[in-house]
Write a protein that holds these residues in place. Structure first.
Motif, mmCIF file in Angstrom:
data_model
loop_
_atom_site.group_PDB
_atom_site.id
_atom_site.type_symbol
_atom_site.label_atom_id
_atom_site.label_comp_id
_atom_site.label_asym_id
_atom_site.label_seq_id
_atom_site.Cartn_x
_atom_site.Cartn_y
_atom_site.Cartn_z
ATOM 1 N N UNK A 132 0.836 -1.303 -0.056
ATOM 2 C CA UNK A 132 -0.042 -0.184 0.024
ATOM 3 C C UNK A 132 0.807 1.030 -0.088
ATOM 4 N N UNK A 133 2.100 1.246 0.002
ATOM 5 C CA UNK A 133 2.881 2.183 0.314
ATOM 6 C C UNK A 133 3.560 3.010 -0.962
ATOM 7 N N UNK A 134 3.983 4.168 -0.800
ATOM 8 C CA UNK A 134 4.441 4.880 -1.959
ATOM 9 C C UNK A 134 5.786 4.377 -2.405
ATOM 10 N N UNK A 135 6.579 3.883 -1.607
ATOM 11 C CA UNK A 135 8.039 3.397 -1.739
ATOM 12 C C UNK A 135 7.801 2.161 -2.902
ATOM 13 N N UNK A 136 6.872 1.158 -2.913
ATOM 14 C CA UNK A 136 6.910 0.146 -3.730
ATOM 15 C C UNK A 136 6.339 0.630 -4.958
ATOM 16 N N UNK A 137 5.447 1.490 -4.811
ATOM 17 C CA UNK A 137 5.164 2.115 -6.284
ATOM 18 C C UNK A 137 6.163 2.918 -7.014
ATOM 19 N N UNK A 138 6.980 3.678 -6.456
ATOM 20 C CA UNK A 138 8.130 4.105 -6.959
ATOM 21 C C UNK A 138 9.020 3.135 -7.522
#
Length: 338
Positions: free
Chosen positions: A88-94
Motif C-alpha cells: 500500500x505504500x509509495x515506496x513500492x509504487x516508486x
C-alpha cells in the motif's frame, strides 16, 4: 498511453505481491530486511530502467533500495516490514515505476530507486569518507549540507555540532553487524552491572563505536533529510531533538540547538547582530503547538513546516538560507520528494 501505464503498474503490483510472498519464509505476513533485499535483487533483473546496473554495483544498489522500504515501513526499528504495508505504500509504487521506464527518463532523477539516484547517494558517502574507512566520523558528516553555490556568501556551512552529536547518539549504528555488536555490548553491560568498573569500561567502548556512522545509518539520514516532512523523517528528527525523552520540545530543547547556530553565526564578522530569542519565537509561531510552549510530534506533523524548523535548528547552511529567504531565488528542488 495513460491506459498502458495503468496496466503496467497493475501487473507490476500483482507480481510484487507474489514475489513478496515468496520471500516470506515463515509465512507470517512480514519480511525481514535480508528478505526484502533478496526481493529487490530478484526484481532488478526485470527492470527496464536498470539495464545498466553492473555486477560490481548491484549489492550496493540492493542495500540502498532496501533501506527506503525499511525506513518508511519499520518505524519501531524491529528489522522487519509488514507486506500489506509495503503493497500500500509509495515506496513500492516508486520501485515498480522502473519496470516500464527507460533509463534516460528524466522524471526518474528524483526517484530514490533509479540508478542515477543510487549512484549519487553512494558517491556522496564516498566523497564524505575522507579517511576511506567505510564509516563517517562526525566531522565528515557535517560537510553533507555544504553548498558550493553559496560558498562566497555563506562561509560557515554544514550541520551543527550539537545536532550531529545527538544524531550519532540516536542513529549512528544501523547495519546488521553494528546492531549485533551493540546488542552484545548491551548484554554484557546487563550481566556485569554489579561491577561498576567493568560497566564503565563497556560504556566507553559503546561510545567509541558510536563515533562512526555506518552506511546503513547514512542511508537513513539521507532519506530523512531529503524528505523532512515524511512521517518517518519527522519521528527520526524528533528523537534527536527530544533530548530528555519527554515527548515534547520546550524552550530549553529549542534553545540548546539554537545556541549552536548562534555561536557560529556571530563568529562571522559579516553577519549582523541576530536576536536568537526572536528566532525561537518564530519557530513556535510557525508550528503553533496545541499547548503553548510545548511542541509534540503531532504538532510537527500537523504544521506542514517541520522541514524549515529542522533546518533552522540543525544546519548552519539551512539557517542561512532561511535568514536570506526573501533575497534567494525559489528552488523547488531543495526539498526533494524521494
Amino acid at each position: 498511453s495513460t491506459f498502458m501505464e495503468f496496466v503496467v503498474r497493475h501487473v507490476a503490483l500483482t507480481q510484487s505481491r507474489i514475489n513478496l510472498g515468496c520471500h516470506d519464509a515463515d509465512a507470517d505476513g512480514w519480511l525481514r530486511e535480508e528478505e526484502l533485499e533478496a526481493f529487490v535483487g530478484r526484481s532488478v533483473t526485470t527492470m527496464g530502467a536498470l539495464q545498466s546496473l553492473t555486477d560490481g554495483f548491484i549489492d550496493q544498489y540492493c542495500r540502498i533500495a532496501t533501506r527506503r522500504f525499511m525506513f518508511h515501513h519499520d518505524p519501531q526499528r524491529r528489522g522487519r516490514a509488514r507486506i500489506s504495508a509495503l503493497l500500500a505504500g509509495d515506496a513500492l509504487a516508486d520501485f515498480n515505476e522502473l519496470h516500464a521506464a527507460r533509463e534516460d527518463d528524466p522524471t526518474l532523477a528524483k526517484n530514490w530507486f533509479s540508478l542515477v539516484s543510487a549512484q549519487r547517494v553512494y558517491k556522496s558517502f564516498l566523497d564524505l569518507d575522507l579517511d576511506m574507512n567505510s564509516t563517517l566520523s562526525r566531522d565528515e558528516l557535517k560537510r553533507y549540507t555544504f553548498d558550493m553555490r553559496i560558498a562566497d556568501q555563506c562561509s560557515n556551512q554544514g550541520l551543527t555540532d550539537v545536532f550531529v552529536d545527538r544524531l550519532y547518539e540516536e542513529h549512528s549504528l544501523k547495519g546488521p553487524e553494528s546492531l549485533r555488536a551493540a546488542k552484545a555490548t548491551a548484554a554484557r553491560v546487563n550481566t556485569t552491572a554489579a561491577d561498576p568498573f567493568i560497566a564503565r569500561s563497556l560504556e566507553r567502548q559503546r561510545k567509541q563505536v558510536a563515533r562512526e556512522m555506518d552506511f546503513h545509518a547514512f542511508l537513513d539520514f539521507v532519506l530523512a533529510w531529503s524528505n523532512k516532512n515524511h512521517p518517518a523523517s519527522l519521528a527520526y528528527f524528533f528523537r534527536i531533538l527530544d533530548i530528555n525523552k519527554t515527548g515534547v520540545l520546550t524552550n530549553m530543547e529549542i534553545w540548546v540547538f539554537l545556541k549552536a547556530v548562534h555561536k557560529t553565526w556571530i563568529a562571522d564578522p559579516e553577519n549582523y547582530d541576530l536576536n536568537m530569542l526572536d528566532v525561537r519565537d518564530e519557530i513556535f509561531d510557525m508550528v503553533k503547538p496545541a499547548v503553548v510552549g510545548h511542541i509534540t510530534l503531532d504538532d510537527l506533523q500537523r504544521c506542514g513546516c517541520a522541514h524549515t524548523v529542522f533546518e533552522i535548528l540543525c544546519d548552519h547552511t539551512g539557517f542561512w538560507r532561511y535568514d536570506n529567504r526573501e533575497s534567494l531565488p525559489h528552488d523547488g528542488d531543495e526539498e526533494e520528494e524521494e
